[in-house]
Enzyme design. Structure first.
Site, PDB file in Angstrom:
ATOM      1  N   HIS A  84      53.124  17.124  11.327  1.00 58.14           N
ATOM      2  CA  HIS A  84      51.816  17.725  11.032  1.00 58.14           C
ATOM      3  C   HIS A  84      50.860  17.604  12.213  1.00 58.14           C
ATOM      4  O   HIS A  84      49.872  18.330  12.284  1.00 58.14           O
ATOM      5  CB  HIS A  84      51.227  17.207   9.711  1.00 58.14           C
ATOM      6  CG  HIS A  84      50.554  15.872   9.747  1.00 58.14           C
ATOM      7  ND1 HIS A  84      51.170  14.700   9.357  1.00 58.14           N
ATOM      8  CD2 HIS A  84      49.299  15.515  10.107  1.00 58.14           C
ATOM      9  CE1 HIS A  84      50.318  13.701   9.474  1.00 58.14           C
ATOM     10  NE2 HIS A  84      49.177  14.163   9.923  1.00 58.14           N
ATOM     11  N   ASP A 205      58.353  13.648   8.611  1.00 57.30           N
ATOM     12  CA  ASP A 205      57.150  14.099   9.317  1.00 57.30           C
ATOM     13  C   ASP A 205      57.148  13.676  10.791  1.00 57.30           C
ATOM     14  O   ASP A 205      56.382  12.815  11.205  1.00 57.30           O
ATOM     15  CB  ASP A 205      55.912  13.552   8.585  1.00 57.30           C
ATOM     16  CG  ASP A 205      54.649  14.326   8.942  1.00 57.30           C
ATOM     17  OD1 ASP A 205      54.657  15.047   9.958  1.00 57.30           O
ATOM     18  OD2 ASP A 205      53.650  14.201   8.203  1.00 57.30           O
ATOM     19  N   SER A 621      47.882   9.014  12.275  1.00 53.04           N
ATOM     20  CA  SER A 621      49.070   9.852  12.138  1.00 53.04           C
ATOM     21  C   SER A 621      49.823   9.883  13.450  1.00 53.04           C
ATOM     22  O   SER A 621      49.232  10.103  14.503  1.00 53.04           O
ATOM     23  CB  SER A 621      48.678  11.271  11.749  1.00 53.04           C
ATOM     24  OG  SER A 621      48.565  11.354  10.370  1.00 53.04           O
TER      25      SER A 621
HETATM   26  N1  ARG Z   1      47.696  13.196   4.262  1.00 51.51           N
HETATM   27  C1  ARG Z   1      48.085  13.166   5.636  1.00 51.51           C
HETATM   28  C2  ARG Z   1      46.815  13.120   6.472  1.00 51.51           C
HETATM   29  O1  ARG Z   1      45.827  12.770   6.019  1.00 51.51           O
HETATM   30  C3  ARG Z   1      48.996  14.283   5.995  1.00 51.51           C
HETATM   31  C4  ARG Z   1      48.395  15.657   6.006  1.00 51.51           C
HETATM   32  C5  ARG Z   1      49.329  16.776   6.380  1.00 51.51           C
HETATM   33  N2  ARG Z   1      50.271  17.088   5.339  1.00 51.51           N
HETATM   34  C6  ARG Z   1      50.029  17.966   4.315  1.00 51.51           C
HETATM   35  N3  ARG Z   1      50.965  18.137   3.396  1.00 51.51           N
HETATM   36  N4  ARG Z   1      48.931  18.659   4.208  1.00 51.51           N
HETATM   37  O2  ARG Z   1      46.472  13.760   7.385  1.00 51.51           O
HETATM   38  N1  GLU Z   2      47.647  11.803   7.697  1.00 52.76           N
HETATM   39  C1  GLU Z   2      46.580  11.075   8.313  1.00 52.76           C
HETATM   40  C2  GLU Z   2      46.305  11.549   9.729  1.00 52.76           C
HETATM   41  O1  GLU Z   2      46.535  12.654  10.061  1.00 52.76           O
HETATM   42  C3  GLU Z   2      46.887   9.630   8.240  1.00 52.76           C
HETATM   43  C4  GLU Z   2      46.728   9.242   6.853  1.00 52.76           C
HETATM   44  C5  GLU Z   2      45.530   8.386   6.641  1.00 52.76           C
HETATM   45  O2  GLU Z   2      44.401   8.880   6.477  1.00 52.76           O
HETATM   46  O3  GLU Z   2      45.786   7.185   6.640  1.00 52.76           O
HETATM   47  O4  GLU Z   2      45.733  10.881  10.532  1.00 52.76           O
END
Ligand code: ARG
Ligand code: GLU
Length: 685
Positions: A84, A205, A621
């Site tokens: 991502h 990921d 991330s």
């Molecule tokens: N929750 C993760 C973050 O905060 C991953 C986001 C990307 N993935 C998704 N399915 N939208 O960024």
């Molecule tokens: N998916 C998050 C990011 O893009 C990390 C998840 C979180 O917030 O801990 O940084």
């Protein structure tokens, strides 16, 4: 004798308290934590984590793109991050003929690696406490400027603890970064938005890049003659796997936490801000989802928009639940009462909380207006386009240049745009904006424009019936007389006002922040037991903890490791998010895991993701997850949604970060990607 022994043991425990795994520590000060880290299983030294004299782990960690982290895994500049995080780059390189998002991409030789224009990675050259220099009156900007001396250097001075300390960070930015490998989205984004923030998780990921440098290993513009960058340090990769209780450390760039804010701020987040934002996003998501369900083309067009709206929407829901469950407002109030008692006879601190409260009353209103404006009117796509075209026009040298760039950005906009969705969203969002805006806050010109058309609904219909900005043959010369541009212009003064309160969070509004500096200083004088660490601010941090499951609900324990069996259980060719590549089904059917097999529970499988207790946040991330020996065991990519209140209060019993197991990464590279030659340049342990 036995009793005495137990007693001694007990005493020993009290003397050296085991700290919970809360905290994101500054690498250059990690020496203060190293005892605790060692007790928890870290085998190396503080110098191995951060050193100014020799290569250390910090040289293997980079800030990737705008807001992610990445890590070197070979001496030839091979870099891992999340799928991502690489998503935008992969998308940018894709076309109808080469759909790397859907099919994945694997460079089978260096020549096949694809340069990503605009993508950069930044390495931390050094960090330095400059508090004294700042206190003596030196300007932060001057200190930074003087430090940015090398090729591709950039420096900044960042406040810690609300400006009680200041650190200089010097980075070197490399700008020739190439895509080496990416799994198909059916692996890299497996589970999509449905599984986002969720455990059990089965997302692969990750994506792979390589950093290139000029002849001298220094940053250089893209050239086919550039050489792979040779990092001072890279991570060895452990293939031994993880189990519950194992030490884990995360090295990366978390973005924004607010652990020391007062109850006023927490109450605002949990009871006003998050609920408003969740509510407005629910409405937008409902409108988008309904349209997506009716039309496959719309589903694809709005997939990425839906994902980004839903990401924070889900996170905020977890945050509200978590803050209420922990009763953070109440416990902060109690803490403040104790603090006030201590401060009562200290002239410099005794009025702090009262002053803060007054400032908050004012700041809350301003900040709410900003958040409401962004979440409601900011969700109207045609309006945002009109606004950015107007800005473009005001900056363009002449009409011709403007027409050209306006056409290009209009065309880009139209690619993923449904006017039917946008009209519905505009109806809902404008009505919400008017309803929720505090008294006297709605611009008079807006009220007048709406009244002239006979009400909100009629006004929105008038906009969409008459605007040309949403049609394919839009002519930029007609921009200014377009109804959508007229609305954008009506809102300009308000937008400018809002830009003035564009702070990271409520507590960073200068009016409030002025009190936080002495408050923070006072807290550290008063609360000697507490292990203070500065809030996240996109600077490099170390978090450590262990692999751990948790009690999800009464009687329901969540194990910390998932496996390929779970992917197969979710696999469904009819559901986009769960439709895995046939090759993965075949491998599973033959149980052909080769060297990537391991025992998980009672079966032989391949580990996919794991949970740990590390304190992480957005920006982490892509961060390397490291074992006690300093070897890479995973790549961090998420938290569980119910633990996202850790940005404000960390609860060791429930807060968990989610990582993809490095063995799954290697398995996918090897068995799905057929790119096993990449493994040869890694140090596999
Ligand atoms: N929750 C993760 C973050 O905060 C991953 C986001 C990307 N993935 C998704 N399915 N939208 O960024
Ligand atoms: N998916 C998050 C990011 O893009 C990390 C998840 C979180 O917030 O801990 O940084």
């Amino acid at each position: 004798m036995k009793k005495l022994f137990t007693l001694l043991l007990l005493c020993a425990c009290f003397l050296t308290p085991i700290h919970a795994d809360e905290g994101m520590w500054l690498p250059s000060l990690i020496g203060e934590r190293i005892k605790d880290m060692k007790r928890k299983g870290f085998k190396l030294s503080a110098e191995d984590i951060y050193s100014i004299n020799k290569a250390s782990m910090k040289d293997a960690v980079v800030q990737f793109g705008g807001g992610c982290t990445g890590e070197f895994v070979s001496k030839e500049g091979l870099l891992l991050t999340n799928h991502h995080c690489g998503y935008g780059s992969i998308q940018q390189l894709s076309s109808v003929e080469h759909d790397y998002l859907t099919d994945g991409f694997w460079a089978l030789s260096r020549e096949q690696e694809l340069p990503v224009p605009g993508l950069t990675v930044s390495l931390l050259v050094k960090m330095e406490d400059v508090t004294e220099r700042i206190n003596k009156g030196e300007k932060a900007a001057d200190i930074a400027k003087a430090a940015a001396t090398g090729e591709g250097y950039r420096a900044s001075v960042e406040p810690m603890y609300y400006g009680n300390q200041h650190f200089l960070f010097v980075y070197q930015t490399y700008r020739d970064v190439r895509l080496v490998g990416a799994p198909p989205s059916s692996i890299g984004k497996f589970g999509g938005d449905t599984d986002n923030w969720i455990w059990p998780r089965h997302t692969g990921d990750f994506s792979i890049f390589r950093v290139y440098a000029g002849e001298d290993n220094q940053p250089a513009d893209y050239s086919k003659d550039n050489k792979p960058y040779q990092p001072k340090r890279h991570f060895a990769v452990s293939t031994k796997g993880v189990k519950e209780g194992d030490f884990t450390m995360i090295y990366g760039f978390p973005g924004n936490t607010q652990e020391y804010v007062t109850s006023d701020a927490v109450e605002y987040v949990a009871e006003i801000s998050d609920p408003m934002k969740i509510d407005l996003r629910t409405q937008r998501l409902d409108i988008i989802s309904a349209a997506q369900a009716e039309d496959v083309a719309v589903r694809i067009q709005y997939a990425s928009k839906h994902a980004s709206i839903a990401n924070a929407w889900k996170k905020w829901q977890g945050e509200v639940l978590g803050l209420r469950r922990l009763q953070t407002v109440e416990s902060k109030k109690a803490y403040e009462t104790e603090f006030a008692a201590w401060a009562a006879d200290k002239p410099e601190y005794k009025d702090l909380l009262a002053n803060m409260s007054v400032s908050y009353d004012k700041a809350k209103k301003e900040y709410f207006v900003r958040e409401l404006f962004n979440e409601s009117l900011g969700g109207i796509e045609a309006l945002s386009l009109a606004n950015s075209l107007l800005t473009m026009k005001s900056r363009a040298k002449d009409a011709e240049i403007f027409a050209k760039s306006a056409k290009a950005s209009h065309a880009g906009f139209m690619k993923n745009y449904s006017v039917a969705i946008d009209r519905k969203i505009a109806h809902a969002m404008l009505a919400e904006f008017l309803k929720r805006m505090p008294e006297g806050g709605v611009p008079e010109a807006l009220t007048a424009a709406i009244e002239a058309k006979g009400g909100v609904a009629a006004y929105v219909d008038y906009l969409y019936d008459n605007t040309k900005i949403t049609s394919p043959d839009f002519d930029p010369a007609t921009l200014e007389s377009d109804p959508m541009a007229e609305l954008a212009t009506i809102l300009t003064p308000m937008r400018q006002q809002i830009a003035k309160v564009a702070y990271r969070n409520l507590s960073n509004i200068p009016d409030v922040e002025q009190w936080y500096r002495p408050y923070m200083r006072a807290l550290r004088e008063w609360d000697k037991e507490r292990a203070f660490y500065p809030d996240a601010n996109f600077t490099l941090r170390v978090a450590y903890g262990k692999v751990a499951g948790y009690e999800y609900a009464d009687g329901e324990y969540h194990n910390p490791v998932t496996s390929i069996d779970g992917i197969i259980a979710k696999d469904d060719p009819n559901i986009y998010d769960y439709n895995i590549p046939q090759s993965l089904r075949d491998i599973y059917a033959r149980k052909d895991y080769g060297r990537w097999a391991s025992q998980i529970g009672d079966r032989e499988s391949v580990a996919v993701c794991f949970l740990a207790t590390n304190h992480t946040s957005g920006g982490n991330s892509g961060s390397p997850v490291i074992n006690g020996k300093g070897e890479l065991i995973g790549i961090n990519f998420d938290r569980t949604w119910r633990s996202t209140m850790s940005d404000i209060e960390f609860d060791p019993s429930i807060c968990r970060n989610i990582s993809v197991d490095i063995r799954y990464v290697l398995f996918v590279v090897d068995r799905i990607g057929g790119a096993s030659y990449l493994l040869e340049e890694m140090d596999l342990k």
